[in-house]
Structures are given as C-alpha cells and as structure tokens.
Motif scaffolding. Structure first.
Motif, PDB file in Angstrom:
ATOM      1  N   SER A 172       0.835  -1.204   0.000  1.00  0.00           N
ATOM      2  CA  SER A 172       0.000   0.000   0.000  1.00  0.00           C
ATOM      3  C   SER A 172       0.869   1.252   0.000  1.00  0.00           C
ATOM      4  CB  SER A 172      -0.913   0.006   1.229  1.00  0.00           C
ATOM      5  OG  SER A 172      -0.150   0.245   2.406  1.00  0.00           O
ATOM      6  N   GLU A 173       0.248   2.394  -0.202  1.00  0.00           N
ATOM      7  CA  GLU A 173       0.969   3.666  -0.167  1.00  0.00           C
ATOM      8  C   GLU A 173       1.614   3.899   1.197  1.00  0.00           C
ATOM      9  OE1 GLU A 173       1.623   5.719  -2.531  1.00  0.00           O
ATOM     10  OE2 GLU A 173       0.379   4.908  -4.140  1.00  0.00           O
ATOM     11  N   ARG A 174       1.051   3.325   2.239  1.00  0.00           N
ATOM     12  CA  ARG A 174       1.608   3.473   3.589  1.00  0.00           C
ATOM     13  C   ARG A 174       2.652   2.408   3.893  1.00  0.00           C
ATOM     14  NH1 ARG A 174      -2.918   3.750   7.983  1.00  0.00           N
ATOM     15  NH2 ARG A 174      -1.057   4.279   9.217  1.00  0.00           N
ATOM     16  N   GLY A 175       2.890   1.515   2.938  1.00  0.00           N
ATOM     17  CA  GLY A 175       3.937   0.519   3.122  1.00  0.00           C
ATOM     18  C   GLY A 175       3.497  -0.761   3.790  1.00  0.00           C
ATOM     19  N   ALA A 176       2.188  -1.048   3.795  1.00  0.00           N
ATOM     20  CA  ALA A 176       1.686  -2.294   4.382  1.00  0.00           C
ATOM     21  C   ALA A 176       1.692  -3.390   3.316  1.00  0.00           C
ATOM     22  CB  ALA A 176       0.276  -2.087   4.925  1.00  0.00           C
ATOM     23  N   TRP A 177       2.201  -4.565   3.706  1.00  0.00           N
ATOM     24  CA  TRP A 177       2.357  -5.673   2.763  1.00  0.00           C
ATOM     25  C   TRP A 177       1.254  -6.712   2.974  1.00  0.00           C
ATOM     26  CZ3 TRP A 177       7.066  -6.825  -0.231  1.00  0.00           C
ATOM     27  CH2 TRP A 177       7.972  -5.752  -0.226  1.00  0.00           C
ATOM     28  N   THR A 178       0.662  -7.141   1.852  1.00  0.00           N
ATOM     29  CA  THR A 178      -0.353  -8.198   1.863  1.00  0.00           C
ATOM     30  C   THR A 178      -0.016  -9.197   0.763  1.00  0.00           C
ATOM     31  OG1 THR A 178      -2.047  -6.644   2.644  1.00  0.00           O
ATOM     32  CG2 THR A 178      -2.808  -8.728   1.707  1.00  0.00           C
ATOM     33  N   LEU A 179      -0.051 -10.474   1.110  1.00  0.00           N
ATOM     34  CA  LEU A 179       0.230 -11.536   0.144  1.00  0.00           C
ATOM     35  C   LEU A 179      -1.036 -12.320  -0.151  1.00  0.00           C
ATOM     36  CD1 LEU A 179       3.418 -13.055   1.872  1.00  0.00           C
ATOM     37  CD2 LEU A 179       3.271 -10.985   0.466  1.00  0.00           C
TER      38      LEU A 179
END
Length: 256
Positions: A172-179
């Motif tokens: 995300s733009e905030r740097g949260a990672w989702t796989l």
C-alpha cells in the motif's frame, strides 16, 4: 638571398609540401572509404538467450538503423535503436571485418506482472510488455518494486517448503504488505518484520492452518507474537460437519 638558392629552406618547403600531399591523400582515402559502396554490411548476428524478444523485429530495427557502409555506419545509433525494445535490458554492438555486425543482447527476466499494466523485471524495473509465462502479480508504487522483487527472492524458497507460492503481492501507499498465496489464502504482514512474520505463518501452517482448508480466508500477522484468522462461516460449518461425519463413521464397529 633568393629562396631557391637556400638549400635548407628548400628542404623545409619540400618537406611541408610532401606532408601536405600525404595529408590530402589520407583525407581523400578516408572520404572514399567513408562513402564507398564497396564495403556494405551484409550480415547481422544476434547473440544472447532471447526467450521473449522478437528476434525478427530486432533484425528489422537493425536493418533500418544501419546507414552507410562498414566504416560509416553509426554503431551508437544502432545501439540506441535496439535498446528501445522493452525486452532489451542491455545491448552491445561491434563491427567484424569485412561485412558483419555482431549484436549482444541481454534480455529482461519477467519476475511478475504489475497491476497497473506491464511487467516487473529481476531488478524491479517496470516495463511495458506481455509474457505467456505464469508469474505473480505485484501492485503498489513503482519505487517499491525493487523491494518487492527482493522480498519475492527471499520468500519463495520458504513457501516452497510447504508447497506454497506467491500469487499476488500488494504494497500500500503506507507501506503495508499483503500476500495472496496460490491456494487463495490472504496473508497480512503489515509494515515491518516481514521475514519474521512470514516465518511465523509457516511455523503454524501445517499443524493449525492448513487443516482449515478452503474455509480459511486470511491470516493477520500484524501482532507482536501471534496472529488472527478469518474463516468463511459457510465453508467452516461444512468442514466441521464433514469432519464429524468422518469421526462417526470411524467410530462405528465393522460388520461381520
């Protein structure tokens, strides 16, 4: 004293005249070589492992951008024209006497598709091309793609030990990672300690999470030392009923 009576002066003048004649002959010879029709480039050889690049198209580009004979053709112009192909990561060209140009091409390796269009190469560079290979999908800002490729390189061997693989990676733009894994399970890693959290997921996968089957929707690892899960209620109920049925069936005595 007249010039022709001075032997030293005459020698100097003669030397300068000879030098001038030689220079003029060299210039004329160079111009003749430069403009001569007798030294055409007849062959273009391509080298490199080209799995995705259209070699016919590259050859056509080369033919259009070789102007002049063996001596006059501009190799820098040819190099720049070939480098415009999106699959070309780097290119080197060299003349080979008497009528050949060798082209050495390094092709980009597609690591993933980019959700906004195009592909991502092994260095995280986003380029406009398509591939028939099955690759995961990355989404997020372009400047994050090198980090996503580095994460993929780290994570894929870990996942393969559990017969899993990456299907999607979102930053995300905030740097949260989702796989999203190949079995459809969503893994939320958050913004830090990515490798540690992925390892935590894999530690509990076989024993606690995999038995949940298709009812498992996501695993949220954004906690200090634990995780939360979400199940599809209908699929979870169906899985429980099936499990109970199997237990009852196993408990019944065998008929004689």
């Amino acid at each position: 004293m007249r010039l022709w009576d001075d032997a030293k002066a005459l020698r100097r003048v003669t030397l300068w005249l000879y030098t001038l004649v030689v220079v003029c002959l060299c210039m004329a010879g160079f111009k003749w070589l430069w403009e001569s029709p007798y030294f055409p480039i007849k062959k273009i050889h391509f080298y490199g492992q080209l799995a995705e690049t259209d070699q016919v198209k590259l050859a056509e580009v080369a033919q259009r951008n070789i102007n002049g004979n063996f001596f006059k053709a501009d190799m820098n112009e040819l190099k720049q024209a070939l480098a415009k192909d999106p699959w070309v990561e780097s290119v080197k060209v060299q003349r080979m006497w008497p009528d050949t140009v060798n082209v050495f091409v390094v092709e980009r390796q597609a690591q993933a598709s980019w959700k906004d269009g195009g592909l991502v190469d092994a260095k995280g560079f986003v380029f406009n091309a398509k591939t028939q290979k099955s690759v995961p999908e990355f989404s997020g800002p372009k400047y994050m793609m090198p980090k996503v490729v580095a994460f993929q390189t780290m994570a894929q061997p870990m996942l393969e030990q559990q017969q899993l693989s990456l299907k999607q990676v979102e930053v995300s733009e905030r740097g949260a990672w989702t796989l999203v894994l190949n079995n459809g399970v969503v893994v939320k890693l958050g913004r830090r300690d990515l490798q540690e959290r992925l390892q935590r997921f894999l530690t509990y996968w076989s024993r606690d999470l995999q038995p949940l089957g298709s009812s498992l929707v996501y695993v949220d690892l954004r906690y200090h030392d634990g995780f939360a899960i979400k199940q599809n209620p209908a699929k979870a109920l169906q899985a429980n009923e099936q499990q109970q049925s199997e237990q009852v069936s196993n408990a019944l005595p065998e008929s004689e």
